[in-house]
Design a protein around this motif. Structure first.
Motif, PDB file in Angstrom:
ATOM      1  N   ARG A   1       0.865  -1.161   0.000  1.00 13.65           N
ATOM      2  CA  ARG A   1       0.000   0.000   0.000  1.00 13.65           C
ATOM      3  C   ARG A   1       0.909   1.221   0.000  1.00 13.65           C
ATOM      4  N   LEU A   2       0.552   2.221  -0.788  1.00 10.67           N
ATOM      5  CA  LEU A   2       1.284   3.474  -0.847  1.00 10.67           C
ATOM      6  C   LEU A   2       0.385   4.597  -0.356  1.00 10.67           C
ATOM      7  N   LYS A   3       0.971   5.562   0.354  1.00 13.01           N
ATOM      8  CA  LYS A   3       0.208   6.699   0.843  1.00 13.01           C
ATOM      9  C   LYS A   3       1.017   7.960   0.593  1.00 13.01           C
ATOM     10  N   THR A   8       5.141  13.953   1.248  1.00 11.03           N
ATOM     11  CA  THR A   8       5.593  12.826   2.055  1.00 11.03           C
ATOM     12  C   THR A   8       5.021  11.536   1.479  1.00 11.03           C
ATOM     13  N   LEU A   9       5.887  10.537   1.280  1.00 14.09           N
ATOM     14  CA  LEU A   9       5.482   9.238   0.753  1.00 14.09           C
ATOM     15  C   LEU A   9       5.730   8.167   1.807  1.00 14.09           C
ATOM     16  N   GLN A  10       4.774   7.243   1.943  1.00 14.64           N
ATOM     17  CA  GLN A  10       4.922   6.123   2.866  1.00 14.64           C
ATOM     18  C   GLN A  10       4.515   4.843   2.150  1.00 14.64           C
ATOM     19  N   SER A  11       5.185   3.727   2.485  1.00 14.50           N
ATOM     20  CA  SER A  11       4.786   2.423   1.951  1.00 14.50           C
ATOM     21  C   SER A  11       4.486   1.502   3.125  1.00 14.50           C
ATOM     22  N   PHE A  12       3.536   0.612   2.911  1.00 12.19           N
ATOM     23  CA  PHE A  12       3.095  -0.311   3.950  1.00 12.19           C
ATOM     24  C   PHE A  12       3.001  -1.717   3.364  1.00 12.19           C
ATOM     25  N   SER A  13       3.173  -2.727   4.206  1.00  7.80           N
ATOM     26  CA  SER A  13       2.985  -4.109   3.768  1.00  7.80           C
ATOM     27  C   SER A  13       2.038  -4.800   4.743  1.00  7.80           C
ATOM     28  N   GLY A  17      -3.997  -8.114   4.738  1.00 10.34           N
ATOM     29  CA  GLY A  17      -4.849  -7.034   4.255  1.00 10.34           C
ATOM     30  C   GLY A  17      -5.604  -6.302   5.345  1.00 10.34           C
ATOM     31  N   VAL A  18      -5.350  -6.640   6.605  1.00 15.83           N
ATOM     32  CA  VAL A  18      -6.024  -5.994   7.724  1.00 15.83           C
ATOM     33  C   VAL A  18      -5.021  -5.210   8.574  1.00 15.83           C
ATOM     34  N   VAL A  19      -3.937  -5.890   8.977  1.00 21.66           N
ATOM     35  CA  VAL A  19      -2.896  -5.261   9.781  1.00 21.66           C
ATOM     36  C   VAL A  19      -1.778  -4.809   8.841  1.00 21.66           C
ATOM     37  N   TRP A  20      -1.449  -3.499   8.854  1.00 23.77           N
ATOM     38  CA  TRP A  20      -0.465  -2.931   7.937  1.00 23.77           C
ATOM     39  C   TRP A  20       0.722  -2.399   8.720  1.00 23.77           C
ATOM     40  N   SER A 108     -17.603  -1.932   2.322  1.00 20.49           N
ATOM     41  CA  SER A 108     -16.872  -2.502   3.449  1.00 20.49           C
ATOM     42  C   SER A 108     -17.803  -2.522   4.650  1.00 20.49           C
ATOM     43  N   PRO A 109     -17.696  -3.549   5.506  1.00 21.35           N
ATOM     44  CA  PRO A 109     -18.514  -3.568   6.717  1.00 21.35           C
ATOM     45  C   PRO A 109     -17.945  -2.691   7.831  1.00 21.35           C
ATOM     46  N   THR A 110     -16.697  -2.179   7.648  1.00 20.33           N
ATOM     47  CA  THR A 110     -16.061  -1.341   8.658  1.00 20.33           C
ATOM     48  C   THR A 110     -15.363  -0.161   7.988  1.00 20.33           C
ATOM     49  N   LEU A 111     -14.952   0.793   8.801  1.00 21.92           N
ATOM     50  CA  LEU A 111     -14.158   1.918   8.330  1.00 21.92           C
ATOM     51  C   LEU A 111     -12.822   1.919   9.061  1.00 21.92           C
ATOM     52  N   GLY A 112     -11.872   2.686   8.564  1.00 27.23           N
ATOM     53  CA  GLY A 112     -10.577   2.814   9.218  1.00 27.23           C
ATOM     54  C   GLY A 112      -9.486   2.109   8.442  1.00 27.23           C
ATOM     55  N   THR A 113      -8.274   2.113   9.014  1.00 25.72           N
ATOM     56  CA  THR A 113      -7.125   1.547   8.312  1.00 25.72           C
ATOM     57  C   THR A 113      -7.254   0.043   8.097  1.00 25.72           C
TER      58      THR A 113
END
Length: 142
Positions: A1-3, A8-13, A17-20, A108-113
């Motif tokens: 995932r890129l943000k 400012t650039l951030q990458s996540f793995s 698909g739930v915990v990043w 999605s059934p939820t919101l947030g990260t």
């Protein structure tokens, strides 16, 4: 995932698909080539760095790549504004429409990260979803 947030650039793995977990961070505001433009495209790039010639014998270098859940579908933006959703209840359904008309409706059934967004196959604009009593959140993605 890129943000991207400004310059400012951030990458996540994530393995589920739930915990990043944040993997990388870069502040490019002092980039020698100048700041990033307001809009830019990103994608996956691969290289073997050492390729065998076609029909090499013996084959010494084999390069393979595997990308899970990669969707290369690209829809050129019609403007730089995010989609605006509207909803109204009609009988036992909720009617969802959005402008601009492009993109794909996701739920999605939820919101947030930790939210897991699922494309709604065949959803046209407007889309009529039955009211089920369960939480459902909607957005328009590329």
């Amino acid at each position: 995932r890129l943000k991207r947030t400004g310059q400012t650039l951030q990458s996540f793995s994530s393995s589920n698909g739930v915990v990043w977990a944040r993997e990388g961070y870069a502040d490019v505001s002092t980039n020698a080539a100048g700041p990033l433009p307001a809009s830019l495209n990103v994608g996956i790039c691969c290289t073997a760095h050492a390729n065998d010639a076609f029909n090499a014998n013996p084959i010494r270098y084999v390069y393979t790549a595997s990308f899970a859940n990669y969707d290369s579908a690209y829809i050129a933006p019609t403007n730089t504004q995010p989609a605006t959703l509207s909803a109204k209840i009609t009988g036992g359904n909720i009617s969802i429409s959005w402008t601009p008309a492009g993109g794909t409706l996701e739920s999605s059934p939820t919101l947030g990260t930790g939210a897991i967004w699922t494309k709604i196959a065949g959803a046209s604009n407007p889309y009529n979803a039955p009211i089920s009593g369960n939480d459902s959140f909607f957005r328009v993605g590329p």
